[in-house]
Write a protein that holds these residues in place. Sequence first.
Motif, PDB file in Angstrom:
ATOM      1  N   SER A   5       0.845  -1.109   0.113  1.00  0.00           N
ATOM      2  CA  SER A   5       0.179  -0.030   0.041  1.00  0.00           C
ATOM      3  C   SER A   5       0.793   1.249   0.237  1.00  0.00           C
ATOM      4  N   GLU A   6       2.047   1.314   0.612  1.00  0.00           N
ATOM      5  CA  GLU A   6       2.827   2.361   0.793  1.00  0.00           C
ATOM      6  C   GLU A   6       3.523   2.545  -0.759  1.00  0.00           C
ATOM      7  N   ARG A   9       1.121   4.270  -2.770  1.00  0.00           N
ATOM      8  CA  ARG A   9       1.032   5.737  -2.650  1.00  0.00           C
ATOM      9  C   ARG A   9       2.181   6.337  -3.099  1.00  0.00           C
ATOM     10  N   GLN A  12       1.351   7.232  -6.915  1.00  0.00           N
ATOM     11  CA  GLN A  12       0.342   8.271  -7.085  1.00  0.00           C
ATOM     12  C   GLN A  12       1.012   9.638  -6.634  1.00  0.00           C
ATOM     13  N   LYS A  13       1.906   9.763  -5.828  1.00  0.00           N
ATOM     14  CA  LYS A  13       2.282  11.065  -5.319  1.00  0.00           C
ATOM     15  C   LYS A  13       3.748  11.353  -5.991  1.00  0.00           C
TER      16      LYS A  13
END
Length: 206
Positions: A5-6, A9, A12-13
Amino acid sequence: MPQLSELTRRLQKATSPADLLAAVQELIPHSDQPEAISGLIEVLGYNNPAAAQVAVQGLIRAGRRAVPELLARLDGYNYGARAYALRVLAQIGDPQALGVLQEAARSDFAPSVRRAALRGLGMIIWSDLAQPTAAQTQVLQTLEDLSRDGEWGIRYGVIVALELWQSGDVPAFLQPRRDALLQGFTQDEDPVVQARAQFSLHRGDK
């Protein structure tokens, strides 16, 4: 090691091409997971060829686990993303993609997409179909139709498909049509297409 999940992220960032590429590379070891597959498919639509190339390799590594989502999310607006997705589907060879590959080879407006689809038609794993003969006949008809395409790159792509479609995988009753189609390309108006056909025939004779 960061959790998946990290890692998604971070994807996405990402605020720079280098950050995006690094994030994609970190996802590759997890490409058998649905969350990673989804992230890698998203990258295909970004304007970052280096990251997209890495994502393609990750999705190929995921194999058949990636096929349903690739088909469901095939981008109808971004032809670059479509071309990358079809390259993945071609390498995997899953017959689930057969209809999409045929339609794209025949009618997509982007030559890169059509060429990727043609390659895929030559790499279908026919043994995964209970009764492959009807599908093989349909694919050969598609290749015959596209052998008359006005774009030389598409005709070249037909030759590549015919070569990838190994003789041992072609039903005996279709073999004469395949051979005649390949032989016909030696008389093509384009010398590059002619040369590719002659090369393919030479390889087949060995």
